[in-house]
Enzyme design. Structure first.
Site, PDB file in Angstrom:
ATOM      1  N   HIS A  11      -5.673  -5.567   0.703  1.00 15.45           N
ATOM      2  CA  HIS A  11      -5.677  -4.280   0.011  1.00 15.45           C
ATOM      3  C   HIS A  11      -4.302  -3.952  -0.572  1.00 15.45           C
ATOM      4  O   HIS A  11      -4.169  -3.670  -1.761  1.00 15.45           O
ATOM      5  CB  HIS A  11      -6.107  -3.193   0.999  1.00 15.45           C
ATOM      6  CG  HIS A  11      -6.015  -1.799   0.468  1.00 15.45           C
ATOM      7  ND1 HIS A  11      -7.001  -1.205  -0.286  1.00 15.45           N
ATOM      8  CD2 HIS A  11      -5.036  -0.863   0.592  1.00 15.45           C
ATOM      9  CE1 HIS A  11      -6.636   0.011  -0.604  1.00 15.45           C
ATOM     10  NE2 HIS A  11      -5.448   0.254  -0.086  1.00 15.45           N
TER      11      HIS A  11
ATOM     12  N   HIS B 120      -4.528   2.926  -6.930  1.00 18.01           N
ATOM     13  CA  HIS B 120      -5.674   2.596  -6.080  1.00 18.01           C
ATOM     14  C   HIS B 120      -6.941   2.361  -6.895  1.00 18.01           C
ATOM     15  O   HIS B 120      -7.814   1.588  -6.489  1.00 18.01           O
ATOM     16  CB  HIS B 120      -5.882   3.674  -5.019  1.00 18.01           C
ATOM     17  CG  HIS B 120      -5.076   3.431  -3.782  1.00 18.01           C
ATOM     18  ND1 HIS B 120      -3.735   3.709  -3.710  1.00 18.01           N
ATOM     19  CD2 HIS B 120      -5.418   2.892  -2.577  1.00 18.01           C
ATOM     20  CE1 HIS B 120      -3.285   3.374  -2.503  1.00 18.01           C
ATOM     21  NE2 HIS B 120      -4.288   2.871  -1.803  1.00 18.01           N
TER      22      HIS B 120
ATOM     23  N   ASP C  93       0.835  -1.191   0.000  1.00 17.99           N
ATOM     24  CA  ASP C  93       0.000   0.000   0.000  1.00 17.99           C
ATOM     25  C   ASP C  93       0.875   1.249   0.000  1.00 17.99           C
ATOM     26  O   ASP C  93       0.629   2.204  -0.754  1.00 17.99           O
ATOM     27  CB  ASP C  93      -0.903  -0.027   1.235  1.00 17.99           C
ATOM     28  CG  ASP C  93      -2.056   0.957   1.152  1.00 17.99           C
ATOM     29  OD1 ASP C  93      -2.443   1.336   0.030  1.00 17.99           O
ATOM     30  OD2 ASP C  93      -2.581   1.339   2.213  1.00 17.99           O
TER      31      ASP C  93
ATOM     32  N   HIS D  39      -6.753  -1.163  -7.877  1.00 17.10           N
ATOM     33  CA  HIS D  39      -7.186  -1.986  -6.739  1.00 17.10           C
ATOM     34  C   HIS D  39      -8.710  -2.094  -6.703  1.00 17.10           C
ATOM     35  O   HIS D  39      -9.277  -3.176  -6.563  1.00 17.10           O
ATOM     36  CB  HIS D  39      -6.702  -1.387  -5.419  1.00 17.10           C
ATOM     37  CG  HIS D  39      -7.453  -1.903  -4.225  1.00 17.10           C
ATOM     38  ND1 HIS D  39      -8.657  -1.349  -3.813  1.00 17.10           N
ATOM     39  CD2 HIS D  39      -7.208  -2.926  -3.378  1.00 17.10           C
ATOM     40  CE1 HIS D  39      -9.114  -2.020  -2.776  1.00 17.10           C
ATOM     41  NE2 HIS D  39      -8.250  -2.972  -2.479  1.00 17.10           N
TER      42      HIS D  39
END
Length: 360
Positions: free
Chosen positions: A271, A254, A171, A257
């Site tokens: 995540h 992101h 992340d 994701h």
């Protein structure tokens, strides 16, 4: 040009700091609603018990239903009201923390965030990611303010499975690249302004810390001990990444994701594991120098982060599946539109397939 930087009111990090929970909690109220799963609560119950012995402090155990949904947020909000709790304590991983943050915001009460893993940069932010009952991304919920206190006990984090720490590295890995893209495009950050030099410096320091400390921190976590390298990576995963992404902005990594969550195969992956592959896709989209792409892929492989679709459980790769990801990643309002050039679902499809090949 308006520049905005935001942060939690206070950040405390250190080994055995959870023993001081009662002391910190009483700064806000004498009764708290604890939002934590049974598993996470059981891991730290002895810390909580000793903390309450030191400082008299009431805790109502609200548990957590494992998913940050609107229904779960409403349940906890009502429970806090019924039990007359003056502060929320979110304890555990990102979804429990986001749920506590959202419930506290709607209840107009302060919140203490206690991450027991360093798997995301969620703890410091005023952002909650809402999912539906099927664990699919639903929306970003922008809260009015950041947490009142973020309390990080590195001893607890060192004893968590190392996969969580590595996911946090994934992340955090995106922070610098997404910040760079937002600055290049002039996109707004999360609070609606442009990035300050301070926020971009934190995003850059986050990347530099990952490159220098990750393998040493991984080794420490595998041995369940706290070292300077582990302290540095915990700070990078939580504080540097948190302030860096929120005050500089998110972009393609992101959004990728979020697109990947439409595939059921990815639901068992964390995540940060999906974001790490999203970072490779991000670099392909901007046609980054080969050396930079190689460096990121090499880093991911060295610590054990996904670099291709197979690493995320997507074994049967079809055009239909990847286009579904691409369409979700380019939906209206997605952060991929913060990139410094227009991006279509077709572009994302091509970048995913290329990143998959490069990362194999």
């Amino acid at each position: 040009m308006k520049k905005v930087m935001i942060s939690p009111s206070k950040y405390i990090q250190g080994e055995d700091e959870l023993y001081n929970l009662g002391t910190y909690g009483k700064e806000f109220s004498n009764r708290a609603l604890l939002v934590a799963s049974k598993v996470d609560q059981s891991r730290v119950q002895n810390y909580i018990d000793k903390a309450l012995e030191t400082d008299s402090f009431d805790i109502v155990y609200g548990e957590f239903g494992e998913e940050c949904t609107k229904k779960e947020i409403a349940r906890l909000q009502k429970l806090a009201e019924d039990k007359n709790c003056g502060v929320f304590i979110g304890l555990g991983g990102g979804k429990a923390l986001d749920t506590a943050k959202a419930a506290s915001f709607l209840s107009k009460k302060p919140v203490i965030i206690v991450p027991t893993i360093a798997s995301t940069d969620a703890p410091t932010s005023k952002l909650a990611i809402i999912y539906n009952e099927k664990s699919e991304f639903e929306e970003y919920f922008h809260l009015q303010k950041n947490p009142d206190l973020v309390l990080v006990d590195t001893g607890i984090i060192s004893r968590a499975p190392v996969r969580f720490l590595i996911a946090g590295m994934g992340d955090a890995l995106s922070t610098y690249f997404e910040a760079r893209s937002c600055i290049r495009s002039g996109a707004n950050n999360m609070p609606g302004g442009k990035s300050t030099k301070a926020a971009y410096a934190l995003a850059t320091l986050c990347f530099e810390t990952l490159m220098e400390e990750s393998l040493k921190a991984k080794a420490a976590c595998e041995m369940k001990v706290v070292t300077p390298a582990l302290e540095n990576i915990v700070e990078a995963n939580i504080l540097l990444s948190g302030l860096g992404f929120e005050s500089s902005g998110l972009a393609a990594a992101h959004a990728i994701h979020n697109g990947l969550t439409v595939l059921e195969e990815t639901h068992h992956y964390m995540h940060g594991e999906k974001v790490s592959f999203g970072t490779v896709v991000h670099l392909v989209l901007e046609n980054a120098p080969q050396d930079e792409i190689d460096n990121v892929i090499g880093y991911c492989k060295s610590v054990g982060l996904p670099t291709c679709l197979k690493d995320l459980g997507i074994v049967q790769v079809t055009e239909e599946k990847i286009m579904a990801v691409a369409k979700a990643a380019t939906a209206e309002g997605e952060t991929i539109h913060n990139m410094p050039f227009p991006i279509t679902a077709k572009d994302v499809y091509a970048a995913i397939m290329t990143a998959d090949k490069l990362g194999q």
